[in-house]
Design a protein around this motif. Structure first.
Motif, PDB file in Angstrom:
ATOM      1  N   ASN A  56       0.824  -1.205   0.000  1.00 25.32           N
ATOM      2  CA  ASN A  56       0.000   0.000   0.000  1.00 25.32           C
ATOM      3  C   ASN A  56       0.856   1.251   0.000  1.00 25.32           C
ATOM      4  OD1 ASN A  56       0.788   0.218   2.720  1.00 25.32           O
ATOM      5  ND2 ASN A  56      -1.189   1.058   3.312  1.00 25.32           N
ATOM      6  N   ARG A  57       0.201   2.352  -0.129  1.00 25.17           N
ATOM      7  CA  ARG A  57       0.917   3.634  -0.132  1.00 25.17           C
ATOM      8  C   ARG A  57       1.512   3.841   1.255  1.00 25.17           C
ATOM      9  NH1 ARG A  57       1.223   8.180  -2.994  1.00 25.17           N
ATOM     10  NH2 ARG A  57      -0.228   7.523  -4.586  1.00 25.17           N
ATOM     11  N   PRO A  58       2.777   4.204   1.336  1.00 22.55           N
ATOM     12  CA  PRO A  58       3.405   4.352   2.654  1.00 22.55           C
ATOM     13  C   PRO A  58       2.722   5.420   3.515  1.00 22.55           C
ATOM     14  CG  PRO A  58       5.049   4.289   0.928  1.00 22.55           C
ATOM     15  CD  PRO A  58       3.722   4.414   0.245  1.00 22.55           C
ATOM     16  N   LEU A  87      -9.192   6.682   0.062  1.00 22.61           N
ATOM     17  CA  LEU A  87      -9.330   5.671  -1.002  1.00 22.61           C
ATOM     18  C   LEU A  87      -8.768   6.170  -2.323  1.00 22.61           C
ATOM     19  CD1 LEU A  87     -12.808   3.974  -0.500  1.00 22.61           C
ATOM     20  CD2 LEU A  87     -10.562   2.914  -0.437  1.00 22.61           C
ATOM     21  N   LYS A  88      -8.876   7.460  -2.526  1.00 22.31           N
ATOM     22  CA  LYS A  88      -8.332   8.049  -3.750  1.00 22.31           C
ATOM     23  C   LYS A  88      -6.812   7.885  -3.778  1.00 22.31           C
ATOM     24  CE  LYS A  88      -8.372  12.432  -6.082  1.00 22.31           C
ATOM     25  NZ  LYS A  88      -8.626  13.842  -5.982  1.00 22.31           N
ATOM     26  N   LEU A  89      -6.215   7.973  -2.587  1.00 24.07           N
ATOM     27  CA  LEU A  89      -4.767   7.833  -2.508  1.00 24.07           C
ATOM     28  C   LEU A  89      -4.331   6.379  -2.463  1.00 24.07           C
ATOM     29  CD1 LEU A  89      -3.990  10.702   0.012  1.00 24.07           C
ATOM     30  CD2 LEU A  89      -3.252  10.600  -2.359  1.00 24.07           C
ATOM     31  N   ASP A  90      -5.185   5.510  -1.979  1.00 24.09           N
ATOM     32  CA  ASP A  90      -4.793   4.106  -1.856  1.00 24.09           C
ATOM     33  C   ASP A  90      -6.024   3.202  -1.854  1.00 24.09           C
ATOM     34  OD1 ASP A  90      -3.676   1.684  -1.392  1.00 24.09           O
ATOM     35  OD2 ASP A  90      -2.860   2.155   0.577  1.00 24.09           O
ATOM     36  N   SER A  91      -6.243   2.526  -2.958  1.00 31.84           N
ATOM     37  CA  SER A  91      -7.384   1.603  -3.039  1.00 31.84           C
ATOM     38  C   SER A  91      -7.168   0.364  -2.187  1.00 31.84           C
ATOM     39  CB  SER A  91      -7.581   1.147  -4.484  1.00 31.84           C
ATOM     40  OG  SER A  91      -7.558   2.221  -5.352  1.00 31.84           O
ATOM     41  N   ASN A  92      -5.936   0.108  -1.789  1.00 32.42           N
ATOM     42  CA  ASN A  92      -5.611  -1.123  -1.062  1.00 32.42           C
ATOM     43  C   ASN A  92      -5.699  -0.977   0.455  1.00 32.42           C
ATOM     44  OD1 ASN A  92      -5.093  -2.263  -3.497  1.00 32.42           O
ATOM     45  ND2 ASN A  92      -2.948  -2.715  -3.137  1.00 32.42           N
ATOM     46  N   TYR A 105     -12.569   0.839   3.585  1.00 29.86           N
ATOM     47  CA  TYR A 105     -13.826   0.191   3.199  1.00 29.86           C
ATOM     48  C   TYR A 105     -14.705  -0.036   4.433  1.00 29.86           C
ATOM     49  CZ  TYR A 105     -11.459  -0.284  -1.213  1.00 29.86           C
ATOM     50  OH  TYR A 105     -10.788   0.012  -2.373  1.00 29.86           O
ATOM     51  N   ILE A 136     -16.429  -5.651   0.225  1.00 29.62           N
ATOM     52  CA  ILE A 136     -15.130  -5.355  -0.421  1.00 29.62           C
ATOM     53  C   ILE A 136     -14.019  -5.412   0.625  1.00 29.62           C
ATOM     54  CG2 ILE A 136     -13.751  -3.598  -1.616  1.00 29.62           C
ATOM     55  CD1 ILE A 136     -16.376  -2.541  -2.832  1.00 29.62           C
ATOM     56  N   GLY A 137     -14.312  -4.838   1.798  1.00 31.59           N
ATOM     57  CA  GLY A 137     -13.296  -4.761   2.847  1.00 31.59           C
ATOM     58  C   GLY A 137     -13.305  -5.949   3.788  1.00 31.59           C
ATOM     59  N   TRP A 187     -10.908  -1.191 -10.357  1.00 34.05           N
ATOM     60  CA  TRP A 187     -10.188  -1.896  -9.271  1.00 34.05           C
ATOM     61  C   TRP A 187     -11.150  -2.843  -8.591  1.00 34.05           C
ATOM     62  CZ3 TRP A 187     -10.853  -2.604  -4.065  1.00 34.05           C
ATOM     63  CH2 TRP A 187      -9.755  -3.007  -3.314  1.00 34.05           C
ATOM     64  N   ASN A 216     -11.124  -6.024  -5.205  1.00 37.55           N
ATOM     65  CA  ASN A 216     -10.259  -6.460  -4.102  1.00 37.55           C
ATOM     66  C   ASN A 216      -9.457  -7.716  -4.406  1.00 37.55           C
ATOM     67  OD1 ASN A 216     -12.307  -8.288  -3.873  1.00 37.55           O
ATOM     68  ND2 ASN A 216     -12.936  -7.720  -1.804  1.00 37.55           N
ATOM     69  N   ILE A 234      -5.554  -7.181  -4.544  1.00 37.10           N
ATOM     70  CA  ILE A 234      -4.686  -6.901  -3.386  1.00 37.10           C
ATOM     71  C   ILE A 234      -3.536  -7.886  -3.288  1.00 37.10           C
ATOM     72  CG2 ILE A 234      -6.464  -5.737  -2.001  1.00 37.10           C
ATOM     73  CD1 ILE A 234      -6.748  -8.364  -0.401  1.00 37.10           C
ATOM     74  N   TYR A 271      -2.316   0.169  -6.467  1.00 35.86           N
ATOM     75  CA  TYR A 271      -2.865   0.766  -5.249  1.00 35.86           C
ATOM     76  C   TYR A 271      -3.335   2.212  -5.381  1.00 35.86           C
ATOM     77  CZ  TYR A 271       1.824   2.532  -3.742  1.00 35.86           C
ATOM     78  OH  TYR A 271       3.024   3.149  -3.632  1.00 35.86           O
ATOM     79  N   ASN A 272      -2.827   2.884  -6.366  1.00 35.42           N
ATOM     80  CA  ASN A 272      -3.280   4.268  -6.518  1.00 35.42           C
ATOM     81  C   ASN A 272      -3.325   4.604  -7.999  1.00 35.42           C
ATOM     82  OD1 ASN A 272      -1.918   7.531  -6.137  1.00 35.42           O
ATOM     83  ND2 ASN A 272      -4.031   6.946  -5.831  1.00 35.42           N
ATOM     84  N   ASP A 305      -9.720   8.571 -10.019  1.00 32.27           N
ATOM     85  CA  ASP A 305      -9.149   9.237  -8.838  1.00 32.27           C
ATOM     86  C   ASP A 305      -8.039  10.210  -9.207  1.00 32.27           C
ATOM     87  OD1 ASP A 305     -10.800   7.737  -7.252  1.00 32.27           O
ATOM     88  OD2 ASP A 305      -9.320   6.185  -6.837  1.00 32.27           O
TER      89      ASP A 305
END
Lengths: 700, 746
Positions: A49-51, A412-417, A422, A444-445, B654, B656, B659, B667-668, B673
């Motif tokens: 994921n985004r740090p 979520l915009k910055l990191d979908s993961n 969620y 989803i989550g 995207w 899940n 992942i 991831y982005n 977005d």
């Protein structure tokens, strides 16, 4: 020309100045930052994921402007975020939060050394406590290095005779109570009153007892030998390696590596009163999921938590020493972000050789980590994503839903993961009464709790909306059933006319009669047996792949219905053959066909249980699922009872002989499986040999 | 009779087997000459031209280069600086023996079988023999290492503006010992410790400067293989990510007015760039090239009880090895001067491409990834369509309608297995979940209409299974232990390799075939541009008996890459490479993911945009993906500083199941977005890109901590402020995390 030359000179001078400062560049880190998704098919999964944090600077002695460090043993801060760096050479370097030198504190009273001191602590009055492990004491000094007092091993009947005072950490709460952690202390933290009176041990770990460990202990005692005696150790709780206190007085402790395959409960949040763990999840895993279970070239990959910190919002931070990673958790013990690395060989910014301490600055917006080998302090700053994610999580946990949806959308915009996003969105939708949307986000989550709550509302809505219809349909169905029963009884109408089919279904109601008929009248159909096996296989597969989200742990990657065929149908066939072989030898009268019929007809309770499970798992909530568990147990017991009755009848065995043959049947099954595996291995080796031979010939 | 026939057949089989065991005579090394005696040159002056004279140092057997105009001197073996120093006994303190050596040689001792390192000064000059032979415009010095029974001949050639050092591996003598690596002139590019105005240039990623402060007796060592590690050397753990060395160039600023730049111009794939910084034993910091003559594989002891042992290949590489050293002085004595020298070198050797397509904005669109699915409980993999060709059309259309920029689009993961490894070239087909040929041609038409470069990425290096005429058995590379080399993905938590991700690497000898197959299979496509992401950024050996000795120790890998790309270009295709090595960069039209940072090793004091300083204005350049960077603003500023176009990695959808992907590409990356950011960023930079269109970088300056200036050859300057506070500069105040563009008279 002159201008150019002077400009070059200026640039050169600046360059020269820059080389004394270590400034990293900052777009990508040399390590992976990742998070964990929990409850994904009942497991935790590591996900890139985004740090949340990035290295923003590296500090060394040259930058601070002091003599090189011997070895940085630890770092702490005071209430003003001044940083205290403990050097192994009886020196404490004090800087402000931007690492500008404030002072250096050398020997205590100018004479006393504290080499190899493990840590320091700065109290709110500015005085400093040094855990001098070598001197078996805690030195309490003022900010100029003058000794105020010394804490040594207290005299108390509570302290065992063999206890050594090897202080590693000290923390003081807002009321002045001292919590002292000693190396190798299984008894817990030493608690002192503000007047330095020893009050007792606090918050010790407990010994985890498992069936395996009990069995192992019993076996060692029943069959002792010298090796076992020499290896035997008293079961002691694990000693703690670090502690810290949050703004509410809760004490956070952490254990290092405990033992292989033990990966839970490394961090505890202790109530200041009772010392009990008050984390909402007491069996959470605070380290990497696969570590402590995976072998690298025959060596277990281990992780040791060595430092724990907490900020004012309840976010917990842990430093792990084997890999050199930093873990960030929220108050619900979810692993939000893992970053850093090095595994003893880190030579890049953000990686480490030997981490020695961690501290939080700006209430967790900056994390500083020291390395005892490179004598550098790495500063990790919170990223835009990290700040937004933490803000959204805090608002969610505090129930502050105003503007929260936009915050989570930003995350979520910055990191979908990012899994908590969620869950957060699901909670907002739930709060706003958008239950179907909440279910969607929760699915989803993989947030089964929120899904369950939202599903309950959706289900209630459905029932409310269609209650009249549902009630009418129920009454109609019951009425038709009753009417049919009455008519069929009076007119002797039979729903199932086929005698073989009738016999099979009668097994569940009149097992004794059925099995007698099978044995004595040679009744029972092989075709129906095979159909039953097929149905059993189908419902077994459907139970996994078609159960409701709240009850399902289905993973399409690992589940294979062909393997399930081997496990269900293959098991039944193996059982039938093995039982026939053993019972034939043991004078059993049952024939192969009879054993097959009894076994297959007995499967119907299990088939019904699976059908019921599939239907109700799509309708019930997780909390209501215990009904399915009970039903499953009943169905299994009923199946076992049918099998016992059937086998007793067809073999004409006494109960003791039945038990004996059953045990032998299982052994025979194991032997057949073993032989099967051996044959497969032999075929594989033969294949390998042929391939090698062909390869050699082709490469000639 | 039957017995006789059987015996004859048996004899033939045995004879054939023995023939198979025999070594190729060309691979055998020359025997060490134990009898030949030392021979000193008659005159210390070896060669001279209008710029330089080359002299030999008969005491240590290095050479000295003197600039005839300025009198400045560069010596392969550093001369002692300052006043002579004496020890307690009054004896003069000389250089460390390694400093006084022209060669450091690693070899496997023929008798003990141990790995040994020796140096020319002690083992050849003092303890062995040295023979000099006059060469054309130079000299050949033969170093006889009597202790190791090794002879290495080094040819020194004085050229117009540089000194060339060459080693022909075929002429190396070794009887029982086996040379594994040779470090050439390890202190030619060095600077005295703690001396003002000195630094080392290390070509890690974008490039980095190394300080020369004294650190410890052994100093801080770091090395990196040119074009990345040899992928055939299997690694079971991957702890950290490195930025590889993409350009075979290094250098040192030795004082305020002199510098030296080294360029590995032959055998660069087999070279390792090494640096030792702050060693108090050497009293110097240095950077140099080491050539690996034999690849090795590491074996760990069982249960991790012993340390790893390297097992080297039996035969050494055969390609010639050569390093050019360019002395620099005065205003050229800095890393900008080194970049200029390297640029000129590429131009003079015909390697520098001509700019065909500038890129201000690149969109890397990801097709899909294989995700686990199940049919009636039977698991299988299917491609998740992250971006279909129709999505790609819509995204391209929308962006290009709003942005007036020189745009390129790269389609990655659109072949049979998406971004996962499949057959060579991904089967050379479009995955049906993502669209069909008609969709692709429609997208291509749009790109043509809007003057957008469209590049379809093919994976020609990693493959699984046999397909399209490529055999998993015959065409996969073998490591130096002659075992088929497998590559893996690594678990992000445990850092251990995931066995299930094992895949093979295509032998370099088949790159051209793979490209020809690509052309053949895509003949009906309207394919104008091809992207070769992996091919342009890796290198590896091949010890397969199917191939010749060409690819031992990675040799000739770059040549094969260059050749295969040229085949594409000869067929009218434009080529995009990613984070390209020199071998790929010199024949590419566009380079995306151009490195903007170094590996951030602890001794690197500053990152510099050396890569862009070399290629900007000659190849279309786009930086690393902005949206995948930790700090998007800083990533954008790095692109600005390097004069690179912006690069974004995008998907349309995207879910899940993504992942589990071990690549950060998902991831982005959701287009919805990021769309606004793309438009806003481009609006901010459009003027700047217009001003630097086609311009080359003439200089780069570090003005203060976090404040950097790039100067373009058309007089445009950009000052970038990476700090969180504004700074004042000659161009006025530069906002925090901002930049200022200004123009000066050319």
């Amino acid at each position: 020309m002159k201008k150019i030359f002077s400009r070059i000179l200026v640039v050169a001078l600046i360059l020269c100045m820059l080389f004394t400062i270590q400034v990293p560049a900052f777009a990508q880190e040399p390590y992976d930052s990742y998070t964990y998704w929990s409850n994904v098919q009942s497991a935790e999964v590591e996900v890139l994921n985004r740090p949340m944090y990035e290295p923003t600077g590296v500090i060394d002695a040259a930058k601070i402007g002091v003599a090189p460090f011997s070895s940085i043993k630890g770092i702490v801060r005071d209430q003003y975020d001044n940083v205290y760096i403990l050097d192994n050479a009886s020196r404490i370097v004090v800087t402000d939060k931007n690492f500008n030198l404030i002072k250096e504190i050398g020997l205590v009273n100018g004479t006393e050394r504290y080499d190899e001191a493990n840590s320091v602590y700065v109290y709110s009055d500015g005085t400093i406590y040094i855990c001098d492990i070598k001197g078996e004491r805690i030195l309490h000094i003022d900010s100029d290095g003058n000794l105020l007092d010394t804490i040594v091993l207290p005299e108390s009947t509570l302290i065992p005779d063999d206890f050594r005072f090897l202080p590693t950490k000290i923390e003081i709460n807002a009321n002045g109570y001292l919590y002292v952690l000693c190396e190798g202390s299984y008894y817990g933290v030493l608690l002192y009153s503000p007047e330095r009176e020893f009050l007792g041990f606090f918050g010790s770990n407990t010994v985890k007892v498992s069936i395996g460990s009990v069995f192992s202990t019993v076996m060692s005692r029943v069959f002792p030998n010298n090796v076992k005696r020499s290896n035997s150790v008293r079961s002691l709780p694990f000693s703690m390696v670090d502690l810290c206190i949050d703004k509410n007085g809760f004490i956070y402790t952490c254990n290092g590596f405990t033992k292989a395959f033990d990966t839970t409960g490394q961090i505890r949040k202790l109530s200041p009163g009772t010392g009990g763990n008050v984390f909402s999840v007491t069996d959470a895993n605070f380290i990497d999921v696969d570590v402590n279970k995976t072998f690298d070239n025959g060596v277990l990959t281990k992780q040791n938590l060595m430092d724990v910190e907490v900020d004012s919002k309840g976010y917990v931070y842990a430093l792990e020493s084997a890999y050199g990673k930093i873990f960030v958790y929220d108050d619900e013990c979810r692993k939000l972000s893992v970053f850093g690395n090095g595994k003893g060989r880190g030579n890049q910014v953000g990686t480490f050789e030997i981490v020695s301490g961690m501290e939080l600055l700006d209430d967790g917006n900056r994390i500083i980590v020291s390395d005892a080998n490179t004598n550098r302090i790495t500063v990790f700053g919170i990223t835009e994503f990290g700040a937004k994610a933490k803000e959204a999580i805090t608002c969610t946990l505090e129930g502050d839903y105003e503007g929260l949806e936009a915050k989570w959308q930003e995350v979520l915009k910055l990191d979908s993961n990012f899994q908590p996003a969620y869950s957060g969105m699901a909670r907002i939708a739930l709060n706003e009464g958008k239950y179907e949307q909440a279910m969607e986000y929760a699915k989803i989550g993989y947030d089964r709790n929120i899904y369950s709550v939202a599903f309950e509302f959706v289900r209630t809505d459905l029932i409310d909306k269609y209650f009249g219809l549902i009630f009418l349909a129920l009454v109609l169905v019951i009425g038709i059933l009753i009417a049919w029963l009455i008519i069929s009884t009076k007119k002797k109408v039979q729903l199932v006319k086929n005698p073989q089919l009738k016999l099979m279904f009668a097994t569940m109601i009149h097992p004794g009669d059925t099995f007698t008929t099978i044995k004595e009248k040679k009744q029972g159909s092989i075709i129906l047996c095979l159909i039953t096996l097929l149905v059993f296989y189908i419902v077994t597969v459907l139970k996994t792949i078609a159960s409701g989200f709240l009850f399902s742990t289905y993973n399409p990657e690992t589940f294979n219905s062909l393997w399930e065929f081997v496990r269900s149908v293959g098991f039944v066939i193996l059982w039938v053959i093995s039982n026939w072989m053993i019972c034939t030898l043991m004078q059993g009268k049952g024939k192969l066909k009879e054993i097959l019929i009894v076994t297959c007809y007995s499967l119907w309770p299990l088939i019904i249980e699976k059908v019921v499970y599939i239907i109700f798992s799509n309708v019930l909530l997780a909390a209501e699922g215990s009904f399915l568990g009970i039903f499953s147990i009943i169905a299994t017991l009923y199946f076992v009872m049918l099998m016992i009755m059937g086998l007793l009848k067809i073999h004409d065995f006494s109960f003791s002989r039945f038990l004996g043959t059953t045990l032998l049947t299982f052994l025979a099954m194991a032997a057949i499986v073993f032989l099967g595996i051996m044959i497969i291995i032999l075929i594989q080796q033969l294949y390998g040999f042929v391939v090698t031979l062909v390869t050699e010939i082709l490469t000639l | 009779m039957r017995k006789k026939i059987f015996l004859v057949v048996l004899c033939i089989v045995l004879a054939l087997s023995l023939v198979g065991c025999a070594a190729d005579p060309s691979l055998l090394s020359l025997a060490f000459d134990e009898k030949i005696s030392s021979e000193a040159p008659s005159d210390s002056l070896i060669a001279q031209n209008e710029n330089f004279k080359l002299e030999i140092d008969t005491e240590k057997y290095g050479v000295v280069l003197t600039n005839l105009k300025t009198g400045k001197v560069w010596s392969t073996i550093p001369m002692q600086e300052g006043e002579p120093q004496y020890d307690a006994l009054g004896l003069p303190i000389g250089n460390h023996v390694q400093v006084d050596s022209l060669l450091l040689v690693s070899y496997i001792d023929g008798k003990s079988k141990n790995e040994t390192v020796t140096q020319s000064y002690t083992s050849a000059v003092i303890g062995g023999r040295v023979r000099t032979v006059k060469g054309e415009n130079g000299v050949v010095i033969e170093y006889y290492f009597d202790d190791g029974q090794i002879m290495i001949p080094v040819e020194f050639i004085l050229q117009n503006d540089h000194l060339q050092l060459k080693i022909d591996p075929k002429k190396i003598q070794e009887t029982e010992s086996r040379v594994t690596a040779i470090s050439v002139a390890p202190f030619f590019c060095s600077a005295a410790n703690d001396k003002e105005d000195t630094y080392l240039f290390f070509p890690s990623g974008s490039g980095a400067l190394v300080g020369t402060s004294s650190l410890s007796p052994q100093g801080y060592k770091y090395s990196a293989e040119v074009y990345g590690r040899d992928l055939t050397n299997e690694q079971t753990t991957m702890i950290t990510k490195d930025k590889d060395v993409r350009l075979p160039v290094f250098g040192a600023k030795t004082d305020a007015t002199t510098a030296i730049c080294g360029i590995v111009d032959e055998g660069e794939e087999s070279a390792v760039i090494e640096t030792v910084a702050g060693s108090t034993s050497f009293a110097r910091s240095t950077v140099y090239a080491t050539f690996n003559l034999r690849s090795f594989i590491s074996f760990k002891g069982k249960n991790g009880k012993s340390t790893a042992k390297n097992v080297y290949a039996s035969y050494k590489l055969s390609s010639p090895l050569s390093v050019r050293y360019y002395p620099l002085s005065d205003e050229k004595a800095n890393y900008s001067g080194m970049a200029e020298v390297y640029r000129n070198y590429l131009t003079e050797t015909g390697k520098m491409p001509t700019l065909t397509e500038d890129v201000n904005l690149n969109l890397t669109l990801i097709g899909g990834e294989l995700v686990p699915k199940s049919f009636l409980g039977v698991p299988y993999s299917d491609l998740f369509s992250a971006t279909t060709l129709q999505d790609a059309y819509n995204i391209t259309n929308e962006i290009t309608s709003n942005v007036k920029a020189k745009t390129s689009v790269k389609l990655k993961g659109f072949t049979a297995t998406g971004v996962d490894v499949g057959g060579v070239g991904g089967g050379y087909v479009i995955n049906e979940n993502l669209g069909n040929l008609e969709d692709f041609n429609k997208l291509n038409q749009l790109c043509n209409d809007k003057s957008v470069g469209l590049y379809f990425d093919f994976e020609l290096v990693k493959f699984k299974g046999s397909s399209d005429g490529f055999s998993n058995f015959r065409d996969a590379v073998y490591n130096s232990g002659e075992i088929k080399a497998a590559n893996y993905d690594y678990n992000i938590a445990t850092s251990l390799y995931e066995k299930s991700t094992a895949h093979q690497l295509l032998t370099p000898g088949k790159f051209v075939t793979a490209v020809e197959k690509l052309l053949d299979k895509t003949a009906k496509w309207d394919l104008n541009g091809v992207s070769l992401e992996t091919l342009s950024q890796v290198s590896y050996s091949n010890y397969s008996s199917e191939d010749s000795a060409d690819y031992y120790a990675k040799s000739y890998f770059g040549d094969r890459v260059t050749e295969s790309i040229k085949v594409l270009k000869d067929n009218g295709k434009k080529v995009m490479s990613s984070e390209a090595n020199q071998a790929a960069a010199i024949v590419s039209d566009v380079i995306v993911d151009a490195p903007l940072e170094s590996a951030k090793v602890n001794i690197f004091a500053q990152d510099i945009p050396f890569y862009s300083m070399v290629f900007k204005g000659n190849v279309g350049l786009a930086g690393e993906s902005i949206n995948l960077a930790t700090n998007t603003r800083k990533a954008l500023l790095l692109s600005v500083e390097a004069g690179c176009g912006l690069n974004y990695t995008l998907i349309n959808k995207w879910e899940n199941s993504l992942i589990s992907c071990y690549s950060p590409i998902f991831y982005n990356s959701r287009y919805a977005d990021i769309k606004e950011d793309i438009l806003a960023n481009h609006a901010e930079l459009s003027d700047y890109y217009e001003k630097i269109a086609g311009a080359k970088i003439s200089a780069h300056n570090i003005l203060a901590s976090g404040v950097r200036e790039t100067v373009f050859d058309n007089g445009v300057h950009v000052i970038v402020n990476f700090n969180n506070t504004p700074v004042s500069t000659v161009a006025g105040e530069v906002a925090a995390q901002g930049f200022v563009v200004w123009e000066a008279a050319v």
